[in-house]
Design a protein around this motif. Structure first.
Motif, PDB file in Angstrom:
ATOM      1  N   GLY A   8       0.757  -1.102   0.135  1.00 50.99           N
ATOM      2  CA  GLY A   8      -0.223   0.094   0.001  1.00 50.99           C
ATOM      3  C   GLY A   8       0.850   1.409   0.028  1.00 50.99           C
ATOM      4  N   SER A  17      -4.342  10.725   0.357  1.00 50.84           N
ATOM      5  CA  SER A  17      -4.495   9.685   1.256  1.00 50.84           C
ATOM      6  C   SER A  17      -3.702   8.215   0.646  1.00 50.84           C
ATOM      7  N   ARG A  19      -3.455   3.812   1.956  1.00 49.20           N
ATOM      8  CA  ARG A  19      -4.025   2.785   2.813  1.00 49.20           C
ATOM      9  C   ARG A  19      -2.903   1.757   2.951  1.00 49.20           C
ATOM     10  N   SER A  21      -1.610  -1.942   4.226  1.00 50.56           N
ATOM     11  CA  SER A  21      -2.252  -3.218   4.955  1.00 50.56           C
ATOM     12  C   SER A  21      -1.035  -4.054   5.364  1.00 50.56           C
ATOM     13  N   PHE A  67      -4.960   9.759  10.700  1.00 49.73           N
ATOM     14  CA  PHE A  67      -4.730   8.354  10.555  1.00 49.73           C
ATOM     15  C   PHE A  67      -5.827   7.585  11.368  1.00 49.73           C
ATOM     16  N   SER A  70      -6.548   0.151  12.132  1.00 50.64           N
ATOM     17  CA  SER A  70      -7.937  -1.071  12.499  1.00 50.64           C
ATOM     18  C   SER A  70      -7.048  -2.501  12.111  1.00 50.64           C
ATOM     19  N   THR A  79      -4.361  -2.774   9.321  1.00 51.16           N
ATOM     20  CA  THR A  79      -4.480  -1.608   8.479  1.00 51.16           C
ATOM     21  C   THR A  79      -4.231  -0.067   8.790  1.00 51.16           C
ATOM     22  N   GLN A  81      -5.073   3.539   7.490  1.00 55.26           N
ATOM     23  CA  GLN A  81      -5.738   4.591   6.870  1.00 55.26           C
ATOM     24  C   GLN A  81      -5.169   5.762   7.066  1.00 55.26           C
ATOM     25  N   MET A  82      -4.296   6.527   5.933  1.00 56.29           N
ATOM     26  CA  MET A  82      -3.471   7.828   6.167  1.00 56.29           C
ATOM     27  C   MET A  82      -4.448   8.821   5.131  1.00 56.29           C
ATOM     28  N   ASN A  83      -4.785   9.815   6.034  1.00 55.62           N
ATOM     29  CA  ASN A  83      -5.526  11.022   5.315  1.00 55.62           C
ATOM     30  C   ASN A  83      -4.776  12.106   5.393  1.00 55.62           C
TER      31      ASN A  83
END
Length: 123
Positions: A8, A17, A19, A21, A67, A70, A79, A81-83
């Motif tokens: 990712g 963004s 993501r 994993s 971020f 999860s 995972t 998730q980076m925004n």
């Protein structure tokens, strides 16, 4: 033994963004805490976020609100998730997992690192 496979990473503009994993496989009885670390060039590896087996999360101050970490215990994955990415988020990101091995393995519990995935945020 346990193998961690990360995916990712990539190049993204500031504000974008990504993501990440990380999937664990092997002699796993239980996955305890799981986390993501970042290492910028010339700097030490620091924790970005981690999550306990119960789902309690912890974030570095620099990524709070941007971020989300999860995990899917059924799939042995974590995972990130980076925004709203910033240039200072640039670095190699490593997955770290605290594993309790299946019976018969020694040591019974240890942590593992992924191979790292590069995240580059351009300004």
């Amino acid at each position: 033994q346990v193998q961690l496979v990360e995916s990712g990473g990539g190049l993204v503009q500031a504000g974008g963004s990504l993501r990440l994993s990380c999937s664990a496989s092997g002699s796993i009885s239980r996955l305890n805490s799981m986390g993501w670390y970042r290492q910028a060039p010339g700097k030490q590896r620091d924790v970005v976020a981690d999550i306990t087996s119960a789902g309690t999360t912890n974030y570095a101050d620099s990524v709070k609100g941007r971020f989300i970490i999860s995990r899917d215990n059924a799939k042995n994955t974590v995972t990130l998730q980076m925004n709203s990415l910033k240039p200072e988020d640039t670095g190699a990101y490593y997955c770290n997992v605290d594993v309790t091995h299946s019976p018969g393995y020694y040591p019974r519990r240890r942590d593992y690192w992924g191979q790292g995935t590069q995240v580059t945020v351009s300004s």
